[in-house]
Scaffold this active site. Structure first.
Site, PDB file in Angstrom:
ATOM      1  N   LYS A 196     -19.267   7.770   2.723  1.00  0.00           N
ATOM      2  CA  LYS A 196     -20.717   8.286   2.917  1.00  0.00           C
ATOM      3  C   LYS A 196     -21.772   7.511   3.138  1.00  0.00           C
ATOM      4  O   LYS A 196     -22.843   7.182   3.798  1.00  0.00           O
ATOM      5  CB  LYS A 196     -20.526   9.851   3.112  1.00  0.00           C
ATOM      6  CG  LYS A 196     -21.130  10.099   1.376  1.00  0.00           C
ATOM      7  CD  LYS A 196     -20.559  11.930   1.751  1.00  0.00           C
ATOM      8  CE  LYS A 196     -20.778  12.326   0.408  1.00  0.00           C
ATOM      9  NZ  LYS A 196     -19.333  11.653  -0.026  1.00  0.00           N
ATOM     10  N   HIS A 239     -12.620  16.904  -6.624  1.00  0.00           N
ATOM     11  CA  HIS A 239     -13.916  18.196  -7.005  1.00  0.00           C
ATOM     12  C   HIS A 239     -13.583  19.443  -7.002  1.00  0.00           C
ATOM     13  O   HIS A 239     -14.101  20.148  -6.242  1.00  0.00           O
ATOM     14  CB  HIS A 239     -15.492  17.720  -5.896  1.00  0.00           C
ATOM     15  CG  HIS A 239     -16.331  17.078  -6.361  1.00  0.00           C
ATOM     16  ND1 HIS A 239     -16.176  16.738  -7.840  1.00  0.00           N
ATOM     17  CD2 HIS A 239     -16.631  16.122  -5.083  1.00  0.00           C
ATOM     18  CE1 HIS A 239     -17.390  15.740  -7.138  1.00  0.00           C
ATOM     19  NE2 HIS A 239     -17.634  15.154  -6.475  1.00  0.00           N
ATOM     20  N   ASN A 276     -28.040  13.436   1.028  1.00  0.00           N
ATOM     21  CA  ASN A 276     -27.477  13.066  -0.585  1.00  0.00           C
ATOM     22  C   ASN A 276     -27.818  11.458  -0.645  1.00  0.00           C
ATOM     23  O   ASN A 276     -26.585  11.289  -1.658  1.00  0.00           O
ATOM     24  CB  ASN A 276     -25.976  12.969  -0.363  1.00  0.00           C
ATOM     25  CG  ASN A 276     -25.012  13.613  -0.843  1.00  0.00           C
ATOM     26  OD1 ASN A 276     -26.036  14.111  -2.654  1.00  0.00           O
ATOM     27  ND2 ASN A 276     -24.425  12.880  -1.783  1.00  0.00           N
TER      28      ASN A 276
END
Length: 461
Positions: free
Chosen positions: A120, A193, A143
């Protein structure tokens, strides 16, 4: 910074005052909100003394608060703030949600949202690069780069309506309720995660919420290279139809890829397909995007060419923090008659096993294992490729350079997190760069390019 009268007279608590949290606090204060701010560190608290109330929201009666703004690095599944806020009926949100609520008061604009486990950041930077090259006013954030609330608002220019291009981690999406992107892409979903989620399905659901927040007439694209993403696209296709929920088509660009020095490998072909597709939705033509993609320089720590010495190419892919993100780097230099890659692998493992890297071992001439997971990787690779138990990156680079010949690639693509030996993957990559520079005499950049650092605190995907 981005401000809004929507926040005026309202009351917020901001928990976590690193980059995105501080930007949120400043934007709220500038908008006329009453702010209570807290961070474990004294220094950021001191920056708001006299302008905000300094108190830990966990110790407060939150009656009358309009929201708790938390850093994406706060683990909502274990941190007590979620339960504490719920007792008072106060929403827990992030800076992206504040941006979504401020949109109505901004000049006319569009928003592109980009998410996925891997790729991304490159896709976001490339999309912004294409728009900028075409003269479209744009801001890159989320981000990556500056926190979006710290950006100056876009003003429509000669090329029309401006575009905010946002990289969005699952953590940020979790804290967002109303961001409706005019165009969005989900690149891929692979296990990552999972300590923050109740299993892989919950993690995938988090990613899919980016599209769920869109209206039925807005555009969504999917990588469709993995079964999960294909299934998510199929569900949205039923809601939106062929033209508004599409699978990316990297194959249509394959003949152009040799002219893209910073976008080698099958994963970058998909990243390019995503960026080009999003740009086309914004009205960019091939005549505009083709020269832009050729001039894209790439991102630090993501298949970054550090230098070439004695015919050996040194590549910093420190951002590859799991096997799924390391595998494409191993595929970028196919073996042909001889394996060419000297692979530096290891760190703090996120999963047991080689994962998708298994399929690319034929391209590996030699492996050099490092960090806490080094012994385990050595066991997994023993008998399949030659292995050195290097332990440290400095030893691995020395050994790899000594063994490599002209045409070979020394590749740091660790397939692991960095926290066993380094603060983050950026520090790991910078350490690799410095060692390569010292060993080869190459003029190697010392740090990340300005504006391309992560805005969210903590590891995010």
């Amino acid at each position: 910074m981005i401000t809004s009268p929507a926040f005026s007279g309202k009351r917020y608590a901001v928990l976590g005052l690193a980059r995105s949290g501080m930007a949120a606090a400043e934007a709220l204060l500038a908008s006329g909100a009453q702010v209570t701010a807290w961070d474990r560190q004294e220094e950021p608290r001191a920056l708001l003394e006299g302008r905000a109330d300094i108190a830990d929201p966990l110790t407060l009666d939150l009656t009358g608060y309009d929201g708790i703004v938390v850093s994406p690095g706060v683990p909502l599944n274990t941190h007590p703030i979620a339960d504490h806020a719920a007792r008072f009926g106060v929403p827990v949100i992030g800076d992206i949600e504040l941006f979504a609520q401020a949109r109505a008061d901004l000049p006319p604009h569009r928003v592109i949202g980009i998410t996925g486990t891997n790729g991304k950041s490159t896709t976001t930077a490339l999309t912004a690069h294409i728009l900028d090259h075409a003269g479209v006013p744009c801001r890159m954030g989320g981000n990556i780069g500056l926190p979006v609330l710290g950006e100056e608002p876009l003003v429509p220019g000669d090329s029309g309506t401006g575009v905010y291009v946002l990289e969005l981690s699952s953590y940020q999406i979790d804290l967002t309720r109303s961001l409706s992107c005019e165009a969005a892409v989900l690149l891929n979903v692979t296990p990552d995660h999972l300590d923050r989620y109740d299993g892989f399905e919950a993690y995938a659901f988090s990613k899919g919420r980016l599209m769920a927040m869109q209206g039925s007439g807005q555009f969504a694209a999917y990588g469709c290279q993995d079964a999960t993403t294909r299934a998510m696209r199929q569900a949205e296709h039923a809601r939106r139809g062929d033209s508004l929920a599409v699978c990316l088509e990297p194959g249509r660009l394959a003949e152009l890829q040799p002219d893209w020095p910073a976008l080698q490998g099958p994963h970058n072909l998909q990243n390019a397909a995503a960026a080009i597709t999003l740009a086309e939705v914004m009205g960019i033509t091939r005549e505009q995007w083709e020269p832009a993609v050729r001039t894209f320089r790439g991102l630090p720590h993501r298949m970054e060419v550090v230098c070439e010495a004695d015919g050996v190419l040194f590549v910093n892919d420190s951002k590859a923090t799991n096997p799924a993100s390391a595998a494409p780097a191993l595929a970028a230099w196919p073996a042909g008659d001889n394996a060419r890659i000297h692979w530096i692998v290891g760190g703090l493992a996120k999963e047991d096993g080689l994962g998708e890297c298994e399929e690319q071992l034929a391209n590996v001439a030699h492996a050099y294992t490092i960090g806490e997971a080094g012994p385990r990787f050595a066991e997994l690779l023993d008998g399949r490729v030659p292995v050195e138990r290097s332990e440290l990156i400095c030893e691995a680079v020395k050994q790899a350079f000594a063994a490599a010949g002209p045409g070979d690639v020394v590749l740091l693509s660790p397939a692991c997190a960095s926290f066993d030996q380094f603060r983050d993957f950026e520090k790991r990559g910078e350490h690799f760069r410095s060692i390569v520079g010292a060993l080869t005499g190459c003029d190697v950049p010392a740090g990340s390019e300005p504006g391309l650092t992560k805005a969210a605190e903590g590891p995010a995907s």
